[in-house]
Design an enzyme around this catalytic site. Structure first.
Site, PDB file in Angstrom:
ATOM      1  N   ASP A  82      17.566  -3.813 -13.137  1.00  0.00           N
ATOM      2  CA  ASP A  82      18.285  -3.052 -12.117  1.00  0.00           C
ATOM      3  C   ASP A  82      17.465  -2.838 -10.857  1.00  0.00           C
ATOM      4  OD1 ASP A  82      16.436  -1.207 -13.270  1.00  0.00           O
ATOM      5  OD2 ASP A  82      17.548   0.375 -12.262  1.00  0.00           O
ATOM      6  N   ASP A  95      14.840  -4.657 -18.900  1.00  0.00           N
ATOM      7  CA  ASP A  95      14.023  -3.683 -18.199  1.00  0.00           C
ATOM      8  C   ASP A  95      14.359  -2.327 -18.837  1.00  0.00           C
ATOM      9  OD1 ASP A  95      12.832  -2.175 -16.002  1.00  0.00           O
ATOM     10  OD2 ASP A  95      14.892  -1.844 -15.370  1.00  0.00           O
ATOM     11  N   ASP A  98      12.506  -5.974 -10.761  1.00  0.00           N
ATOM     12  CA  ASP A  98      13.017  -6.945 -11.734  1.00  0.00           C
ATOM     13  C   ASP A  98      13.474  -8.243 -11.071  1.00  0.00           C
ATOM     14  OD1 ASP A  98      12.801  -5.032 -13.835  1.00  0.00           O
ATOM     15  OD2 ASP A  98      14.636  -4.114 -13.100  1.00  0.00           O
TER      16      ASP A  98
HETATM   17  P1  ADP Z   1      10.788   0.006 -15.199  1.00  0.00           P
HETATM   18  O1  ADP Z   1      10.197  -1.364 -15.338  1.00  0.00           O
HETATM   19  O2  ADP Z   1      10.756   0.761 -16.507  1.00  0.00           O
HETATM   20  O3  ADP Z   1      12.144   0.003 -14.572  1.00  0.00           O
HETATM   21  P2  ADP Z   1       9.345   0.518 -12.730  1.00  0.00           P
HETATM   22  O4  ADP Z   1       8.684  -0.818 -12.697  1.00  0.00           O
HETATM   23  O5  ADP Z   1      10.443   0.755 -11.772  1.00  0.00           O
HETATM   24  O6  ADP Z   1       9.804   0.861 -14.246  1.00  0.00           O
HETATM   25  O7  ADP Z   1       8.232   1.618 -12.504  1.00  0.00           O
HETATM   26  C1  ADP Z   1       7.007   1.548 -13.205  1.00  0.00           C
HETATM   27  C2  ADP Z   1       6.119   2.733 -12.942  1.00  0.00           C
HETATM   28  O8  ADP Z   1       5.715   2.729 -11.585  1.00  0.00           O
HETATM   29  C3  ADP Z   1       6.804   4.068 -13.141  1.00  0.00           C
HETATM   30  O9  ADP Z   1       6.733   4.495 -14.465  1.00  0.00           O
HETATM   31  C4  ADP Z   1       6.018   4.973 -12.205  1.00  0.00           C
HETATM   32  O10 ADP Z   1       4.849   5.411 -12.833  1.00  0.00           O
HETATM   33  C5  ADP Z   1       5.649   4.049 -11.068  1.00  0.00           C
HETATM   34  N1  ADP Z   1       6.596   4.156  -9.939  1.00  0.00           N
HETATM   35  C6  ADP Z   1       7.411   3.183  -9.467  1.00  0.00           C
HETATM   36  N2  ADP Z   1       8.120   3.619  -8.396  1.00  0.00           N
HETATM   37  C7  ADP Z   1       7.771   4.907  -8.207  1.00  0.00           C
HETATM   38  C8  ADP Z   1       8.151   5.908  -7.274  1.00  0.00           C
HETATM   39  N3  ADP Z   1       9.061   5.707  -6.305  1.00  0.00           N
HETATM   40  N4  ADP Z   1       7.565   7.115  -7.379  1.00  0.00           N
HETATM   41  C9  ADP Z   1       6.635   7.346  -8.338  1.00  0.00           C
HETATM   42  N5  ADP Z   1       6.246   6.452  -9.248  1.00  0.00           N
HETATM   43  C10 ADP Z   1       6.779   5.239  -9.194  1.00  0.00           C
HETATM   44 MG    MG Z   2      14.323  -0.456 -13.696  1.00  0.00          MG
END
Ligand code: ADP
Ligand code: MG
Length: 355
Positions: free
Chosen positions: A248, A53, A252
């Protein structure tokens, strides 16, 4: 007959395997990797594909707001207040960044009456300001809010969080995260071990790719929902890969469960640590590489004991069957061979130097 029975009783497998596994789990624990059972250690030793991730795993997960881009007619404070109200109860690193930024500008966001967090997409809140939606471009589209594309700031891998109030797009908050210091070296070490490395992110594809390039990862995909990450893992498994998923976040967890081995960062969300088979307490990616090495070494030791036992028992049985081995000698072979395999397994025990 007595010689056959005695020499055949030697079992370096039964004596050596539990010790090797226990030793390897102990050694991994010293490295800061908690393995929840011997079976995961064995699965880990066979892994040939590692899926990572991005946010919080390859990056520090302590992102900061690098730019506020309010739309015409709105102020930075308006944008930040609305976003902070929505993010108040989210445990996502993005939320923390927005809240820290609001705090530094002494903005006091109102508490929302209703709050909903959609993993991998964004947050929704209802409060005194109105109805706030903050998250990815597709998340806003789902709520019928169309935002015009805004140029990213000069920050590689910056993430956009779009914010809307009562259906009107207020603007974009740009957030950037730094890769973990050891990430690049860890990825190189994994490649050297012949492991295929893949990045799967919920973040926008541009940001996923730029972090991948920075870290020397050839395969990267962005804009994935938790379900998509899980599907990708299932596809990899179907193609014959032995996959471990390192993550994390809440987003995921399904992929971690789907993978043969789920690995969570110690700083990860509770759900992620619960879903994982291995937890990296110190969040150190080089320790992940070391843990993989320990698992592979454990497998080699067990295989050595296995083939060694077969050979010794085979020869001993043959000799005894033809009357060439007396019971005293058979007992001697039984005890020494078992001892040799036990000693071989003790190589896995954590030594004082790496304790
Ligand atoms: P990664 O897979 O890189 O860990 P996430 O799946 O956690 O990323 O998040 C993906 C996208 O969803 C972020 O880039 C953001 O645009 C949006 N996002 C997720 N959670 C939030 C939040 N709490 N506030 C704002 N945007 C969010
Ligand atoms: Mg993450």
């Amino acid at each position: 007959t007595i010689s056959v029975v005695i020499v055949a009783g030697a079992c370096g497998i039964a004596a050596g395997t539990p010790l090797a596994i226990l030793g390897a789990i102990g050694r991994a624990a010293h490295l800061g990797a908690i393995i929840k059972g011997g079976i995961y250690l064995e699965a880990l030793s066979r892994v040939d594909t590692l899926v990572f991730d991005k946010t919080g795993t390859l990056t520090l997960g302590r992102p900061v707001v690098v730019a506020l881009a309010p739309e015409a007619g709105h102020s930075e404070a308006e944008l930040l207040t609305a976003a902070a109200m929505a993010e108040g109860r989210s445990e996502h690193p993005i939320a923390q960044a927005i809240l820290r930024c609001a705090q530094s500008r002494t903005i006091q966001p109102p508490d929302p009456d209703r709050f909903q967090s959609v993993p991998g997409r964004g947050v929704f809140a209802l409060g005194s300001l109105g109805q706030v939606v903050a998250g990815s471009r597709s998340f806003l589209l789902e709520h019928g809010i169309e935002a015009s594309p805004s140029g990213p700031p000069d920050q590689p891998g910056a993430t956009e969080v779009l914010v809307a109030l009562d259906g009107n797009w207020l603007g974009t908050i740009w957030i950037a995260d730094t890769p973990r210091a050891e990430a690049r070296a860890a990825m190189a070490a994994l490649r050297a071990m012949g492991i295929r490395v893949i990045l799967l992110s919920g973040d926008n594809p541009g940001s996923a790719r730029s972090i991948a390039t920075l870290l020397g990862i050839a395969e990267a995909e962005g804009a994935l929902l938790p379900k998509d990450k899980q599907t990708r893992i299932a596809d990899l498994k179907r193609s014959g890969a032995r996959v471990a998923m390192v993550g994390d976040g809440v987003n995921d967890a399904p992929a971690m469960v789907e993978a043969e081995v789920g690995i969570s960062m110690g700083s990860g969300a509770d759900v992620a640590r619960e879903a994982a088979d291995v937890v990296l307490i110190g969040n150190d990616l080089t320790k992940l590489v070391d843990t993989l090495r320990v698992a592979r070494q454990m497998r080699r030791v067990v295989l050595q004991n296995f083939t060694g036992t077969l050979v010794v028992d085979g020869i001993g049985l043959g000799l005894a069957a033809f009357g060439l081995l007396n019971p005293m000698l058979a007992a001697f072979i039984h005890v020494t061979s078992e001892l040799v395999f036990i000693v071989n397994s003790t190589r896995m025990l954590p030594s004082r130097s790496n304790a």
